[in-house]
Design an enzyme around this catalytic site. Structure first.
Site, PDB file in Angstrom:
ATOM      1  N   LYS A 155      49.860  19.533  31.597  1.00 32.87           N
ATOM      2  CA  LYS A 155      50.511  20.282  30.516  1.00 32.87           C
ATOM      3  C   LYS A 155      50.026  21.729  30.597  1.00 32.87           C
ATOM      4  O   LYS A 155      49.107  22.150  29.895  1.00 32.87           O
ATOM      5  CB  LYS A 155      50.172  19.627  29.173  1.00 32.87           C
ATOM      6  CG  LYS A 155      51.207  19.857  28.105  1.00 32.87           C
ATOM      7  CD  LYS A 155      50.986  18.934  26.919  1.00 32.87           C
ATOM      8  CE  LYS A 155      51.708  19.417  25.681  1.00 32.87           C
ATOM      9  NZ  LYS A 155      53.156  19.504  25.796  1.00 32.87           N
TER      10      LYS A 155
HETATM   11  N1  PMP Z   1      57.678  16.061  28.238  1.00 32.60           N
HETATM   12  C1  PMP Z   1      57.353  17.323  27.968  1.00 32.60           C
HETATM   13  C2  PMP Z   1      57.810  18.403  28.890  1.00 32.60           C
HETATM   14  C3  PMP Z   1      56.621  17.631  26.816  1.00 32.60           C
HETATM   15  O1  PMP Z   1      56.298  18.893  26.534  1.00 32.60           O
HETATM   16  C4  PMP Z   1      56.237  16.589  25.944  1.00 32.60           C
HETATM   17  C5  PMP Z   1      55.487  16.907  24.682  1.00 32.60           C
HETATM   18  N2  PMP Z   1      54.109  16.966  24.872  1.00 32.60           N
HETATM   19  C6  PMP Z   1      56.587  15.276  26.280  1.00 32.60           C
HETATM   20  C7  PMP Z   1      57.311  15.041  27.443  1.00 32.60           C
HETATM   21  C8  PMP Z   1      56.170  14.123  25.441  1.00 32.60           C
HETATM   22  O2  PMP Z   1      54.779  13.899  25.547  1.00 32.60           O
HETATM   23  P1  PMP Z   1      53.939  13.336  24.352  1.00 32.60           P
HETATM   24  O3  PMP Z   1      54.595  12.075  23.918  1.00 32.60           O
HETATM   25  O4  PMP Z   1      52.583  13.096  24.915  1.00 32.60           O
HETATM   26  O5  PMP Z   1      53.938  14.358  23.274  1.00 32.60           O
END
Ligand code: PMP
Length: 311
Positions: A155
């Site tokens: 991320k």
């Molecule tokens: N894909 C992307 C590109 C994201 O930014 C997120 C949000 N964090 C998600 C998927 C979903 O991840 P999570 O369930 O861990 O928030």
């Protein structure tokens, strides 16, 4: 109470947490972050942080990829995140943002021989997409970045230029959210959400090798679908046109929770209204994230420990 942040190894008022214009991460996108939701439970006057351990572990994994040194453990980052919310004293849904970044103030595109720093802030944060009406999505022409370009499983702030291009493209074309394809044309994910299809008595979701961010809500839904609804999830490549023929489609994410997709590329998904599987998953999920389901209480960290009643 002014909002607080954790910045340069101490808790400070958010207004004092500032970085210089030459900061490497600001110039080159060299930071890793997390988004943790704190969900307000009005009966208990409590905020529950949802699965902070998993978020903090993913943060450290992202930092490993980007060679950012974080001098804290998963448990320490969880506790600091909790303390930021507690100091802010919020009584509503919040979003907690831990962020580790290349902090040197110099020019030079690289990852090595740079200083690293770490911060956390928390802000009030309501609904992101319309979880009741569902979202109208469009497949965007912007392809998802590839693992060998900028790794999507990390991320990284710079990765979000890809998401921002996709999201605004969807918005400008009258959609609520974008669905991105991989370079080879498989459905990958939304701009900030993972993607699920309901096909018969199974869920189908793009595998972790389809350049997705491996979502914590995604894993939560895979677990709950099996344990609470008896639905197996198949992780595999998904073709674009499967989005048009699935019984249901929904997006999952910390911000988006479980958002049904009612339309893709101007075609109704299933019957074009929120489907029964998405609805059933929403019901269990929304209870769990506010700490109302004892079975999954381990996923919830109370931000105000003084209010926790021992049974
Ligand atoms: N894909 C992307 C590109 C994201 O930014 C997120 C949000 N964090 C998600 C998927 C979903 O991840 P999570 O369930 O861990 O928030």
């Amino acid at each position: 109470m002014p909002p607080y942040a954790f910045f340069k190894k101490q808790f400070v008022p958010l207004a004092e947490a500032k970085i210089g214009v030459m900061t490497h991460a600001f110039n080159y996108g060299t930071a890793c972050f997390e988004g943790i939701r704190g969900n307000w439970n009005p009966e208990e006057k409590q905020i529950y942080l949802f699965r902070p351990q998993e978020h903090c572990l993913r943060l450290l994994q992202s930092c490993r990829i980007l060679k950012i040194n974080v001098p804290y453990t998963v448990d320490e980052i969880c506790e600091m995140s909790r303390e930021v919310v507690e100091r802010c004293g919020y009584q509503e849904d919040v979003y907690v943002r831990p962020l580790a970044y290349k902090s040197s103030e110099l020019l030079g595109v690289r990852l090595h021989d740079l200083e690293d720093d770490f911060l956390i802030f928390a802000i009030p944060f309501g609904p992101y997409l319309d979880v009741d009406a569902g979202a109208r999505c469009g497949v965007t022409a912007w392809r998802r970045i590839d693992d060998n370009m900028i790794p999507a499983r990390a991320k990284i702030t710079g990765v979000y230029v890809n998401s921002a291009l996709a999201k605004t493209d969807a918005h400008d074309n009258g959609y609520d959210e974008a669905i991105m394809l991989t370079a080879d044309g498989h459905a990958s994910e939304g701009s900030g959400e993972n993607l699920f299809l309901v096909m018969g008595n199974k869920l189908v979701t793009p595998s972790v090798t389809e350049n997705i961010l491996v979502g914590i809500t995604r894993q939560t839904i895979i677990t709950l679908a099996q344990a609470e609804l008896g639905l197996e999830t198949v992780e595999r490549p998904v073709d674009r046109t499967e989005l048009y023929t699935a019984d249901e489609c929904f997006l999952t994410g910390t911000a988006a929770h479980v958002t049904p997709v009612v339309e893709v590329d101007h075609r109704p998904v299933g019957s074009g209204i929120v489907g029964p599987v998405a609805l059933a998953l929403q019901r269990v999920y929304f209870d769990i994230i506010r700490g109302r389901n004892k079975k999954y209480r381990d996923w919830c960290l109370p931000a105000y420990p003084k209010l926790v009643r021992t049974p």
